[in-house]
Scaffold this active site. Structure first.
Site, mmCIF file in Angstrom:
data_model
loop_
_atom_site.group_PDB
_atom_site.id
_atom_site.type_symbol
_atom_site.label_atom_id
_atom_site.label_comp_id
_atom_site.label_asym_id
_atom_site.label_seq_id
_atom_site.Cartn_x
_atom_site.Cartn_y
_atom_site.Cartn_z
ATOM 1 N N ASP B 93 0.853 -1.190 0.000
ATOM 2 C CA ASP B 93 0.000 0.000 0.000
ATOM 3 C C ASP B 93 0.891 1.243 0.000
ATOM 4 O OD1 ASP B 93 -2.102 1.671 -0.006
ATOM 5 O OD2 ASP B 93 -2.887 1.117 1.958
ATOM 6 N N CYS B 96 0.419 4.629 1.889
ATOM 7 C CA CYS B 96 -0.628 4.538 2.896
ATOM 8 C C CYS B 96 -0.299 5.684 3.861
ATOM 9 C CB CYS B 96 -0.540 3.204 3.620
ATOM 10 S SG CYS B 96 -1.815 3.025 4.872
ATOM 11 N N HIS B 201 -7.882 0.491 7.464
ATOM 12 C CA HIS B 201 -8.207 1.843 6.987
ATOM 13 C C HIS B 201 -9.511 2.328 7.615
ATOM 14 C CE1 HIS B 201 -5.563 1.014 3.242
ATOM 15 N NE2 HIS B 201 -4.866 1.365 4.296
ATOM 16 N N GLY B 374 -4.524 5.650 16.970
ATOM 17 C CA GLY B 374 -4.482 4.536 17.923
ATOM 18 C C GLY B 374 -5.485 3.471 17.508
ATOM 19 N N HIS B 399 4.025 5.251 13.558
ATOM 20 C CA HIS B 399 2.905 5.540 12.649
ATOM 21 C C HIS B 399 1.567 5.079 13.195
ATOM 22 C CE1 HIS B 399 2.495 1.348 11.604
ATOM 23 N NE2 HIS B 399 1.760 1.571 10.547
#
Lengths: 137, 476
Positions: B93, B96, B201, B374, B399
């Site tokens: 991805d 991303c 996502h 989170g 990240h």
């Protein structure tokens, strides 16, 4: 012959074993179908011949499963019947039966986005061959 | 057990052994290290350390977990003359990333409308397996998207001109080209522009419930009780196909350039090779697609907030958009000499400190905003980059929270539970498409993000600015 779903922190893996390499490829495809549908019924309506070229059997295995994932995403066809017709060092020819994806009938269990080479090795065993393949989901 | 030496409270080193060219370096607390040891991610840090041209350390962030090839949460900087580019070190991805949209609203204005907001977002922003995007595009459109990045979206009325100033690289990597991108990737991309996708996502409405640094928060335009929206997505099937295609090409490159890798997912090519040029221009194409994708979804989000809450689109400003799966050319001091490096970030965020040209002018005096999501039930963070990160982690930070349960184990643990109801009891409304999504993504599947960002804070690589508590979320 079998496949088994293995836990992976972020993704999912399949352990696959079979008596021959062509059967290993067929089992891997069945495992991919299981990730997609688990035990939901899927009846092929149309057969297609898939031909692929690769550097070796590992790269052919990645390409084989990637091909099935690509066809599902772009043509909405679920691969559900598999017969490897020829497997050479750098060439695979297989007949695959596809069923149209119908959201009313099929609930997709895992969105297989890609097939990885992570630690991928096809190994000979006393009963045939085995491999582990990690999918990006 | 892999040998680890503690260097300081949250810094650990794997000594250089075997074919490793540099040591491994992990930024994490002792508690996180205990959990990190449970999977194969440290082995993957060691594998990355064998890649040609790697500089200083194979680095891992506190949210590190078992990936494929690279660990997720890995950073590797390669010398441009002697080093390699590894598509697996960027991931499937490509770009991303995550962006944070600020609103002028406070929590009291929206808390009674959250159910409606989440439902309207869910109906307006496509998500789920293979979801088609809100902005279907032709091949010609795709050429322009690849060339212009997020600016294409703004030219086509998906956003405000000022958005561009608040996106990493201004939403466009200039080396992008479709020249080496397959028809398959183009076909997948054309269908999916303006869609979240599935997996981890999400689009999440939240409220800032704690400010840690009022000076930086003010510079970022953040305030207590402010409603924000995070959008986490990437380059969808377009990027996945580009990575798949180039992983295959890199298998050939390994033989051609006689490069040894301990894991074929790390397949790579010298940065000076034609194959690297082809990959980097294609990777940039996917990165530009991803920025456009997030831009289109942010525009739809603004429309929803305008229609449901009457807030003007101009009042909803983008804080920043960061990518966390990417390779970038950046300059760092190595042994007293300034060197241009290719920094692979796989599940890591660029975190530039103050006075760096690449940071938007309005944030330059404090440092770059770093957005760290989170989980659906606890919190997310806005951090700020520091000078120390430039010296210690090639200007990188964490990240996300990082998974601690496999998806399978999460589903097992969620059996018999109604996760959506558990979240609703905490005041978080969630809608998802996939049957197992909520179970796979439940809060317990992730580490506590606060422990992750604290590890970075203790070492001074990023500092906490604001905490965001979730109120509503849509997922694929």
């Amino acid at each position: 012959m079998s496949f088994c779903v293995i836990s992976h922190t972020a993704d999912v893996a399949l352990d696959i074993s079979a008596t021959t390499k062509p059967k290993l490829f067929e089992e891997a495809a069945k495992g991919y179908q299981y990730l997609l549908l688990e035990n939901q019924e899927c009846h092929p309506l149309e057969d297609y011949i898939i031909q692929l070229e690769g550097n070796d059997h590992e790269s052919l295995l990645v390409k084989w499963l990637s091909e099935l994932a690509y066809i599902f995403e772009t043509k909405q066809q679920i691969a559900c019947d598999f017969k490897v017709l020829a497997l050479k060092n750098n060439h695979l020819r297989a007949k695959v039966g596809f069923a149209p994806y119908d959201p009313k009938m099929h609930s997709i269990q895992k969105d297989v986005k890609a097939v990885t080479y992570s630690d991928l090795k096809i190994e000979k065993t006393s009963k045939g061959f085995k491999t582990r393949i990690v999918f990006d989901i | 057990m892999i040998e680890l030496h503690q260097i300081s409270e949250c810094v650990w080193e794997i000594p250089k052994t075997g074919k490793m060219l540099v040591p491994g370096r992990i930024f994490a607390s002792a508690k996180l290290i205990h959990d990190i040891r449970k999977d194969k991610s440290l082995e993957q840090v060691m594998n990355v350390a064998t890649l040609p041209g790697i500089q200083k350390y194979s680095i891992a962030m506190p949210d590190i977990h078992w990936g494929y090839g690279f660990p997720i949460g890995g950073v590797a900087a390669m010398d441009v003359e002697t080093g390699v580019i590894s598509p697996g070190g960027i991931g499937f991805d490509i770009n991303c990333g995550i962006r944070l949209l600020k609103t002028p609203l406070t929590v009291d204005k929206v808390k009674n409308k959250m159910k409606e907001i989440v439902a309207v977002l869910f109906n307006n922003i496509p998500c789920g397996v293979g979801s088609e995007g809100v902005a279907k595009c032709s091949t010609k459109d795709l050429q322009n998207i690849v060339k212009k990045g997020a600016a294409w979206a703004i030219e086509n009325s998906y956003g405000l001109p000022s958005d561009i100033d608040h996106i990493e690289e201004n939403g466009c990597l200039t080396q992008a080209s479709l020249e080496f991108v397959s028809d398959r990737a183009i076909k997948r991309g054309a269908l999916q522009l303006g869609s979240l996708g599935s997996g981890n996502h999400f689009l999440e409405v939240g409220v800032i419930d704690k400010i840690y640094n009022s000076k930086v928060a003010e510079a970022f335009g953040l305030f207590q009780n402010q409603i924000t929206i995070m959008i986490h997505s990437g380059s969808r099937g377009f990027g996945h196909q580009i990575c798949t295609d180039f992983l295959d090409k890199m298998q050939t490159a390994l033989k051609k350039y006689e490069i040894y890798v301990p894991d074929r997912q790390l397949a790579c090519t010298p940065l000076a090779s034609d194959e690297a040029h082809e990959y980097l221009s294609s990777m940039a194409a996917a990165a530009n697609f991803a920025w456009t994708n997030r831009q289109v979804m942010m525009h739809k989000t603004r429309e929803v907030f305008e229609s449901v809450l009457g807030v003007s689109q101009h009042e909803m400003q983008l804080l920043y958009d960061v990518c966390h799966n990417i390779a970038k050319f950046e300059t760092y001091e190595i042994d007293g000499v300034q060197k241009k490096l290719c920094v692979h970030r796989k599940g890591a965020t660029r975190a530039f400190g103050p006075n760096v040209q690449e940071t938007p002018e309005k944030y330059r005096h404090v440092g770059q905003p770093v957005i760290v999501p989170g989980d659906m039930g606890r919190s997310s963070f806005v951090l700020v980059g520091t000078e120390k990160a430039m010296n210690q982690s090639f200007g990188s930070s964490c990240h996300g929270a990082g998974r601690q349960l496999s998806r399978r184990e999460a589903v097992k643990q969620a059996k018999g539970r109604a996760i959506y109801r558990e979240l609703e009891d905490k005041g978080v409304y969630v809608l998802s498409k996939g049957r197992h999504t909520l179970a796979e993504e439940m809060p317990q599947a992730y580490k506590d993000v606060e422990t992750v960002v604290d590890s970075m804070d203790i070492e001074g690589l990023t500092y906490k600015v604001a905490r965001i508590r979730p109120l509503g979320c849509i997922k694929g």
